[in-house]
Design an enzyme around this catalytic site. Structure first.
Site, short mmCIF file in Angstrom:
data_model
loop_
_atom_site.label_atom_id
_atom_site.label_comp_id
_atom_site.label_asym_id
_atom_site.label_seq_id
_atom_site.Cartn_x
_atom_site.Cartn_y
_atom_site.Cartn_z
N HIS A 45 0.82 -1.21 0.00
CA HIS A 45 0.00 0.00 0.00
C HIS A 45 0.86 1.27 0.00
CE1 HIS A 45 -4.14 0.82 -0.27
NE2 HIS A 45 -4.44 1.12 0.99
N PHE A 91 -3.49 8.60 7.62
CA PHE A 91 -3.63 7.26 7.08
C PHE A 91 -4.22 7.35 5.68
CE2 PHE A 91 -2.81 6.01 11.39
CZ PHE A 91 -2.15 4.79 11.25
N ASN A 93 -6.73 6.36 4.11
CA ASN A 93 -8.14 6.70 3.90
C ASN A 93 -8.47 8.17 4.14
OD1 ASN A 93 -8.19 3.96 3.62
ND2 ASN A 93 -9.75 3.58 5.17
#
Length: 218
Positions: A45, A91, A93
């Site tokens: 990620h 983060f 998101n």
């Protein structure tokens, strides 16, 4: 007949107009997506974050934490073009929180931004440039588009990291498992932008940049 001073004034005006035109179309911001903290640094990620850190190292651009922009930012020159780099410290998101704050402060249009991120739709070793389009469920991109009021018209470098095959294990695959070194190197190689394509990208010639980049990776 124009005097030497008139000619010089015309030349200066012409040069200024050319610089303004270049500035208005050029890329101004490169963002690398990832999760903050050392435990995420080698995960799939964080492919975008790693790419931008390597770019900063290559061009001696210092990245420093800036709390007001919720991330690490740097400013420097790449191929004679001034550009800002950003790695959100939120983060994944919440990536849009960092990006929207910075581009509003510096008055940067989303069309002059490159976002570098992981892409599960491509196997490791495949990377592609894209302008706008679908988000493929990427939460970081969704956060950015939401923060920009639905605007998707930014450039993306999508770094292939593969898919585990089972949707239920996708989250762990992306955020909890370390990406093996050989896969990280393969991803890095596939996402490398050669000088001619990078120059076109920085100048805002997106179609030319995509053509050069994809022909190299064909």
């Amino acid at each position: 007949m124009l005097s030497i001073f008139d000619k010089l004034r015309e030349w200066r005006l012409s040069s200024k107009e050319q610089q303004t035109a270049q500035s208005s179309s050029s890329l101004q911001l490169i963002v690398g997506l990832g999760n903050p903290g050392s435990k995420y640094a080698k995960t799939r990620h964080n492919a975008g974050e790693r790419w931008v850190r390597e770019l900063a190292d290559e061009h001696a651009i210092s990245l420093k934490p800036e709390s007001r922009f919720h991330g690490e930012i740097g400013r420097g020159t790449i191929l004679d073009r001034e550009v800002r780099l950003l790695i959100p410290a939120t983060f994944m998101n919440l990536s849009g929180q960092s990006i929207s704050t910075l581009i509003r402060y510096f008055k940067i249009s989303p069309t002059k931004m490159l976002v570098v991120h992981d892409e599960v739709a491509f196997p490791t070793g495949v990377s592609k440039l894209k302008v706008g389009g679908g988000l493929n469920g990427h939460r970081g991109l969704e956060s950015i588009v939401h923060a920009l009021g639905g605007n998707k018209d930014f450039v993306r470098l999508r770094i292939g990291v593969g898919h585990p095959g089972d949707p239920d294990s996708l989250s762990a695959y992306l955020t909890k498992l370390e990406m093996p070194l050989d896969e990280r190197e393969l991803a890095t190689s596939s996402a490398a932008i050669q000088a001619d394509a990078f120059e076109a990208l920085l100048e805002g010639e997106m179609q030319r940049a995509m053509g050069l980049f994809h022909s190299k990776n064909a």
